[in-house]
Design a protein around this motif. Sequence first.
Motif, PDB file in Angstrom:
ATOM      1  N   TRP A   6       5.335   4.708 -13.878  1.00 15.06           N
ATOM      2  CA  TRP A   6       5.595   5.237 -15.223  1.00 15.06           C
ATOM      3  C   TRP A   6       6.871   4.671 -15.822  1.00 15.06           C
ATOM      4  N   GLY A   7       7.335   3.539 -15.300  1.00 19.26           N
ATOM      5  CA  GLY A   7       8.466   2.862 -15.925  1.00 19.26           C
ATOM      6  C   GLY A   7       9.785   3.029 -15.227  1.00 19.26           C
ATOM      7  N   LEU A   8       9.869   3.839 -14.196  1.00 19.08           N
ATOM      8  CA  LEU A   8      11.102   4.009 -13.436  1.00 19.08           C
ATOM      9  C   LEU A   8      11.181   2.866 -12.425  1.00 19.08           C
ATOM     10  N   PRO A   9      12.172   1.991 -12.499  1.00 14.47           N
ATOM     11  CA  PRO A   9      12.224   0.817 -11.627  1.00 14.47           C
ATOM     12  C   PRO A   9      12.145   1.175 -10.147  1.00 14.47           C
ATOM     13  N   GLY A  10      11.260   0.494  -9.425  1.00 13.68           N
ATOM     14  CA  GLY A  10      11.143   0.677  -7.988  1.00 13.68           C
ATOM     15  C   GLY A  10      10.325   1.874  -7.543  1.00 13.68           C
ATOM     16  N   ILE A  11       9.934   2.730  -8.471  1.00 13.98           N
ATOM     17  CA  ILE A  11       9.276   3.976  -8.095  1.00 13.98           C
ATOM     18  C   ILE A  11       7.831   4.002  -8.605  1.00 13.98           C
ATOM     19  N   CYS A 114       5.698  11.846  -1.985  1.00 15.62           N
ATOM     20  CA  CYS A 114       4.302  11.396  -2.014  1.00 15.62           C
ATOM     21  C   CYS A 114       4.038  10.207  -1.105  1.00 15.62           C
ATOM     22  N   THR A 115       5.072   9.471  -0.731  1.00 16.23           N
ATOM     23  CA  THR A 115       4.905   8.293   0.125  1.00 16.23           C
ATOM     24  C   THR A 115       5.308   8.584   1.561  1.00 16.23           C
ATOM     25  N   VAL A 126      -1.698   6.265  14.034  1.00 19.48           N
ATOM     26  CA  VAL A 126      -1.800   4.917  14.592  1.00 19.48           C
ATOM     27  C   VAL A 126      -0.575   4.500  15.400  1.00 19.48           C
ATOM     28  N   GLY A 127       0.562   5.092  15.143  1.00 19.65           N
ATOM     29  CA  GLY A 127       1.769   4.758  15.892  1.00 19.65           C
ATOM     30  C   GLY A 127       2.276   3.352  15.595  1.00 19.65           C
ATOM     31  N   GLY A 128       3.535   3.116  15.888  1.00 19.19           N
ATOM     32  CA  GLY A 128       4.121   1.795  15.768  1.00 19.19           C
ATOM     33  C   GLY A 128       4.416   1.322  14.356  1.00 19.19           C
ATOM     34  N   LEU A 129       4.289   2.191  13.362  1.00 15.93           N
ATOM     35  CA  LEU A 129       4.589   1.775  11.990  1.00 15.93           C
ATOM     36  C   LEU A 129       6.098   1.800  11.779  1.00 15.93           C
ATOM     37  N   PRO A 130       6.670   0.682  11.376  1.00 12.20           N
ATOM     38  CA  PRO A 130       8.132   0.642  11.221  1.00 12.20           C
ATOM     39  C   PRO A 130       8.600   1.369   9.964  1.00 12.20           C
ATOM     40  N   MET A 131       9.803   1.886  10.031  1.00 16.23           N
ATOM     41  CA  MET A 131      10.458   2.391   8.822  1.00 16.23           C
ATOM     42  C   MET A 131      10.835   1.168   7.993  1.00 16.23           C
ATOM     43  N   ASP A 132      10.866   1.335   6.672  1.00 18.76           N
ATOM     44  CA  ASP A 132      11.084   0.186   5.803  1.00 18.76           C
ATOM     45  C   ASP A 132      11.592   0.696   4.462  1.00 18.76           C
ATOM     46  N   TYR A 133      12.443  -0.078   3.808  1.00 20.07           N
ATOM     47  CA  TYR A 133      12.974   0.319   2.499  1.00 20.07           C
ATOM     48  C   TYR A 133      11.869   0.514   1.467  1.00 20.07           C
ATOM     49  N   ARG A 134      10.709  -0.142   1.662  1.00 15.68           N
ATOM     50  CA  ARG A 134       9.615  -0.019   0.695  1.00 15.68           C
ATOM     51  C   ARG A 134       8.935   1.338   0.742  1.00 15.68           C
ATOM     52  N   LEU A 135       9.237   2.139   1.753  1.00 12.05           N
ATOM     53  CA  LEU A 135       8.748   3.515   1.773  1.00 12.05           C
ATOM     54  C   LEU A 135       9.529   4.358   0.768  1.00 12.05           C
ATOM     55  N   LEU A 136      10.738   3.937   0.440  1.00 16.30           N
ATOM     56  CA  LEU A 136      11.550   4.623  -0.569  1.00 16.30           C
ATOM     57  C   LEU A 136      11.358   3.991  -1.947  1.00 16.30           C
ATOM     58  N   SER A 138       8.847   2.939  -3.640  1.00 16.76           N
ATOM     59  CA  SER A 138       7.409   3.061  -3.468  1.00 16.76           C
ATOM     60  C   SER A 138       6.576   2.137  -4.347  1.00 16.76           C
ATOM     61  N   SER A 139       7.157   1.564  -5.394  1.00 18.38           N
ATOM     62  CA  SER A 139       6.392   0.596  -6.182  1.00 18.38           C
ATOM     63  C   SER A 139       6.136  -0.673  -5.370  1.00 18.38           C
ATOM     64  N   LEU A 140       6.842  -0.821  -4.243  1.00 19.09           N
ATOM     65  CA  LEU A 140       6.659  -1.976  -3.353  1.00 19.09           C
ATOM     66  C   LEU A 140       5.845  -1.615  -2.114  1.00 19.09           C
ATOM     67  N   LEU A 141       5.279  -0.416  -2.086  1.00 16.57           N
ATOM     68  CA  LEU A 141       4.530   0.044  -0.922  1.00 16.57           C
ATOM     69  C   LEU A 141       3.353  -0.869  -0.600  1.00 16.57           C
TER      70      LEU A 141
END
Length: 198
Positions: A6-11, A114-115, A126-136, A138-141
């Motif tokens: 909705w126009g919020l950068p990165g989200i 939501c992410t 599934v296990g083994g999923l790394p933490m990543d900045y794209r989880l925050l 979220s437009s890069l999810l």
Amino acid sequence: MILSSWGLPGIAHTLVSFGFDDGRFLTFSVEIRKEKNESFSAIGGFFKEFEMSVVAADERDIIRVRTNVRQEDDHLFRVQLSKDTMRSLFLAYVAEANSLVHTPRFYHTVTANCTTIVYHMMARIVGGLPMDYRLLLSSLLDGYVYDAGGLTQGYSLETLRERGRITDRARAADADPDFSIAIRKGIPGADPAVEPRN
């Protein structure tokens, strides 16, 4: 997986849709539970201002609210999961929604949104999923899921993003009873008419 911006950068707002043999789709969305006169605030989400809710809705209804009413920009991606994993994720959403009835919890802008809620459900399955900045951011999810091998293979991320943009198709399909089919036209992995590239 649907990402709605909705126009919020990165989200972006993350929704997950499940298809059934009868052609219908049920979409889950983790959201704030707004009280009268409340509106979303990322800052408020840091300070226990909102209770969390899990919404399960007909895909046409929930996507149209975002694309046709709120004028958001939506992208749809086919996530590659086994049927057992899809079933487990579906049941995890149901369990999360049911648990909120008995044990309400607060929405949190970083740790329970939501992410990240979806990430934690998938990590348990599934296990083994790394933490990543794209989880925050979220437009890069979509890039995170792509790098994990979870999106349709044989296409670049840019192509999946371009073909997965459903905003115009959703607006055009508005009252179409075949809304879910219409928005998937041309999407690799989601439209049976698109030949796989493997």
